[in-house]
Design an enzyme around this catalytic site. Structure first.
Site, PDB file in Angstrom:
ATOM      1  N   ARG A   1       0.885  -1.174   0.000  1.00  0.00           N
ATOM      2  CA  ARG A   1       0.000   0.000   0.000  1.00  0.00           C
ATOM      3  C   ARG A   1       0.914   1.213   0.000  1.00  0.00           C
ATOM      4  O   ARG A   1       1.734   1.387   0.894  1.00  0.00           O
ATOM      5  CB  ARG A   1      -0.921   0.011   1.223  1.00  0.00           C
ATOM      6  CG  ARG A   1      -1.619   1.350   1.392  1.00  0.00           C
ATOM      7  CD  ARG A   1      -2.727   1.331   2.398  1.00  0.00           C
ATOM      8  NE  ARG A   1      -3.868   0.559   1.921  1.00  0.00           N
ATOM      9  CZ  ARG A   1      -5.086   0.652   2.433  1.00  0.00           C
ATOM     10  NH1 ARG A   1      -5.333   1.480   3.435  1.00  0.00           N
ATOM     11  NH2 ARG A   1      -6.072  -0.102   1.968  1.00  0.00           N
TER      12      ARG A   1
ATOM     13  N   ASP B   1     -17.302   6.671  -1.857  1.00  0.00           N
ATOM     14  CA  ASP B   1     -16.045   6.631  -1.098  1.00  0.00           C
ATOM     15  C   ASP B   1     -15.813   8.050  -0.576  1.00  0.00           C
ATOM     16  O   ASP B   1     -16.462   9.003  -1.024  1.00  0.00           O
ATOM     17  CB  ASP B   1     -14.910   6.175  -2.041  1.00  0.00           C
ATOM     18  CG  ASP B   1     -13.557   6.013  -1.363  1.00  0.00           C
ATOM     19  OD1 ASP B   1     -13.518   5.963  -0.119  1.00  0.00           O
ATOM     20  OD2 ASP B   1     -12.540   5.944  -2.080  1.00  0.00           O
TER      21      ASP B   1
ATOM     22  N   HIS C   1      -7.338   0.455  -6.442  1.00  0.00           N
ATOM     23  CA  HIS C   1      -7.557  -0.374  -5.254  1.00  0.00           C
ATOM     24  C   HIS C   1      -8.215  -1.677  -5.723  1.00  0.00           C
ATOM     25  O   HIS C   1      -9.387  -1.949  -5.429  1.00  0.00           O
ATOM     26  CB  HIS C   1      -8.447   0.394  -4.271  1.00  0.00           C
ATOM     27  CG  HIS C   1      -8.399  -0.132  -2.864  1.00  0.00           C
ATOM     28  ND1 HIS C   1      -7.601  -1.182  -2.472  1.00  0.00           N
ATOM     29  CD2 HIS C   1      -9.071   0.269  -1.740  1.00  0.00           C
ATOM     30  CE1 HIS C   1      -7.775  -1.410  -1.170  1.00  0.00           C
ATOM     31  NE2 HIS C   1      -8.660  -0.536  -0.715  1.00  0.00           N
TER      32      HIS C   1
ATOM     33  N   ARG D   1     -13.691  -8.784   2.260  1.00  0.00           N
ATOM     34  CA  ARG D   1     -12.267  -8.588   1.928  1.00  0.00           C
ATOM     35  C   ARG D   1     -11.490  -9.865   2.277  1.00  0.00           C
ATOM     36  O   ARG D   1     -10.604 -10.283   1.545  1.00  0.00           O
ATOM     37  CB  ARG D   1     -11.673  -7.406   2.713  1.00  0.00           C
ATOM     38  CG  ARG D   1     -12.250  -6.037   2.409  1.00  0.00           C
ATOM     39  CD  ARG D   1     -11.925  -5.562   1.009  1.00  0.00           C
ATOM     40  NE  ARG D   1     -10.503  -5.521   0.716  1.00  0.00           N
ATOM     41  CZ  ARG D   1      -9.666  -4.525   1.049  1.00  0.00           C
ATOM     42  NH1 ARG D   1     -10.126  -3.462   1.686  1.00  0.00           N
ATOM     43  NH2 ARG D   1      -8.383  -4.557   0.718  1.00  0.00           N
TER      44      ARG D   1
ATOM     45  N   GLN E   1     -10.013  -4.217  -3.241  1.00  0.00           N
ATOM     46  CA  GLN E   1     -11.288  -3.733  -2.705  1.00  0.00           C
ATOM     47  C   GLN E   1     -12.408  -3.954  -3.711  1.00  0.00           C
ATOM     48  O   GLN E   1     -13.490  -4.431  -3.363  1.00  0.00           O
ATOM     49  CB  GLN E   1     -11.179  -2.247  -2.353  1.00  0.00           C
ATOM     50  CG  GLN E   1     -12.495  -1.653  -1.855  1.00  0.00           C
ATOM     51  CD  GLN E   1     -12.921  -2.199  -0.498  1.00  0.00           C
ATOM     52  OE1 GLN E   1     -12.167  -2.103   0.459  1.00  0.00           O
ATOM     53  NE2 GLN E   1     -14.128  -2.754  -0.409  1.00  0.00           N
TER      54      GLN E   1
ATOM     55  N   CYS F   1     -16.403   1.341   0.636  1.00  0.00           N
ATOM     56  CA  CYS F   1     -15.214   0.549   0.994  1.00  0.00           C
ATOM     57  C   CYS F   1     -14.786   0.783   2.431  1.00  0.00           C
ATOM     58  O   CYS F   1     -14.062  -0.040   2.991  1.00  0.00           O
ATOM     59  CB  CYS F   1     -14.076   0.851   0.030  1.00  0.00           C
ATOM     60  SG  CYS F   1     -13.515   2.555   0.064  1.00  0.00           S
TER      61      CYS F   1
HETATM   62  N1  NVA Z   1     -10.032   6.466  -1.658  1.00  0.00           N
HETATM   63  C1  NVA Z   1      -9.677   6.094  -0.304  1.00  0.00           C
HETATM   64  C2  NVA Z   1      -9.912   4.638  -0.093  1.00  0.00           C
HETATM   65  C3  NVA Z   1      -9.630   4.156   1.303  1.00  0.00           C
HETATM   66  C4  NVA Z   1      -9.794   2.679   1.439  1.00  0.00           C
HETATM   67  C5  NVA Z   1      -8.234   6.469  -0.023  1.00  0.00           C
HETATM   68  O1  NVA Z   1      -7.399   6.266  -0.920  1.00  0.00           O
HETATM   69  O2  NVA Z   1      -7.948   6.980   1.041  1.00  0.00           O
HETATM   70  N1   CP Z   2     -11.243  -0.226   2.465  1.00  0.00           N
HETATM   71  C1   CP Z   2      -9.953  -0.264   2.871  1.00  0.00           C
HETATM   72  O1   CP Z   2      -9.019  -0.510   2.097  1.00  0.00           O
HETATM   73  O2   CP Z   2      -9.798  -0.023   4.201  1.00  0.00           O
HETATM   74  P1   CP Z   2      -8.431   0.167   4.987  1.00  0.00           P
HETATM   75  O3   CP Z   2      -7.864   1.507   4.579  1.00  0.00           O
HETATM   76  O4   CP Z   2      -8.822   0.116   6.422  1.00  0.00           O
HETATM   77  O5   CP Z   2      -7.495  -0.939   4.601  1.00  0.00           O
END
Ligand code: NVA
Ligand code: CP
Length: 313
Positions: free
Chosen positions: A106, A229, A133, A297, A136, A269
């Site tokens: 990540r 989101d 992502h 997930r 997800q 998500c």
């Molecule tokens: N779009 C959000 C998704 C979090 C799971 C982010 O990147 O923070």
């Molecule tokens: N939806 C998701 O990826 O959540 P986290 O940021 O908690 O991993």
């Protein structure tokens, strides 16, 4: 290419057949877990997990998934590892490749995940970048498959930012031939390159539809699956106030839901900002599939790990 060399950096790394095969397998794994049956299909496999942004769901579900499949997961954050002191990702890739059978990352730039994949001798799985992502959206599709039994016939709506999640939804729509309408405020549309590649695929296959509007009501109208989101993603915290203004009218609330199919499902998500992109009533209401989606997930990532790390049955 051996299965060991394949990466999951975006959904384009999967064929439609591979993507569709993940859902029945995730369902099998879910039932097995509910029955208390063991599914040790990856005995002794080690998963490295590099997280350069916070995470609750992705981190825990990948770790639990690996352990329940008979393997072990190792978490690395920038603080507490040499990554935070500037060790090149190409060096980290080769070192971790000597210990682990796969690596989840990540991070911010998609290019960093690609660089890791270029150097790692093992599969690299994108656990979220600024660009996409994929894991997800695989869980979101699995949730839809479970609840509606069919992925191709529903109308899908994306309401909110043209962000990493929107990009993975666009890719899914192209690969699976889905009917997707995205509503994003002006200036917050998805990447033109992501849209162009997906639309070119739709044109070539003759399957699916990917439309973009600035009106959330147009996207919600008769949609069966509505996704949203946060308006400010990780790394965009300083823009939060400006974004709140730009996204006025984009809250998935009870009035927007009235335009959707009577049996629509709402996906988020998580984490959610209640009262911004989604109302409390919708998130906690009967149309919300967010909690099932979060649990899924775990099951869908087990299916992903089996595909990329090699299943022993
Ligand atoms: N779009 C959000 C998704 C979090 C799971 C982010 O990147 O923070
Ligand atoms: N939806 C998701 O990826 O959540 P986290 O940021 O908690 O991993």
């Amino acid at each position: 290419m051996t299965p060991q060399e394949r990466d999951l950096l975006t959904l384009w790394d999967l064929t439609a057949e591979e993507l569709m095969a993940l859902f029945p397998r995730a369902a099998e794994l879910k039932v097995a877990r509910q029955r208390g049956q063991e599914t040790r299909t990856l005995p002794g496999k080690m998963l490295g997990m590099i997280f350069e942004k916070p995470s609750t769901r992705t981190r825990v579900s990948f770790e639990v998934a690996t352990v329940e499949l008979g393997g072990h997961a190792v978490y690395l954050a920038p603080e507490g590892s040499q990554i935070g002191r500037g060790e090149p990702i190409s060096d980290t890739a080769r070192v971790l490749g000597g210990y682990c059978h796969g690596i989840v990352i990540r991070t911010f730039a998609q290019a960093r995940a690609e660089e890791l994949a270029r150097w790692a001798p093992v599969p690299v799985i994108n656990g979220l970048t600024d660009h996409s992502h994929p894991c997800q959206v695989i869980a979101d599709l699995f949730t839809t498959y479970e609840l509606l039994g069919d992925l191709q016939s529903p109308r899908y709506a994306w309401i909110g930012d043209g962000n990493n999640m929107a990009h993975s939804w666009i890719e899914a729509a192209a690969i699976l031939g889905l009917d997707l309408v995205l509503a994003c405020p002006e200036g917050y549309e998805p990447s033109p390159a992501v849209l162009a590649r997906a639309r070119e695929h739709v044109r070539r296959t003759g399957k699916g539809r990917i439309e973009l509007t600035h009106n959330p009501r147009d996207a919600a109208r008769s949609a069966r699956v509505i996704s949203t989101d946060v308006w400010a993603s990780m790394g965009q915290e300083k823009e939060a106030q400006a974004r709140r203004k730009a996204f006025t009218g984009f809250c998935v609330d009870e009035s927007l839901l009235l335009l959707a199919a009577h049996d629509s499902i709402v996906l988020h998500c998580l984490p959610a900002h209640r009262g911004e992109e989604i109302s409390e009533g919708v998130l906690e209401g009967p149309h919300s599939a967010a909690w099932r989606q979060a649990e899924n997930r775990l099951h869908s990532q087990k299916a992903i790990l089996e595909l990329f790390l090699g299943k022993a049955r």
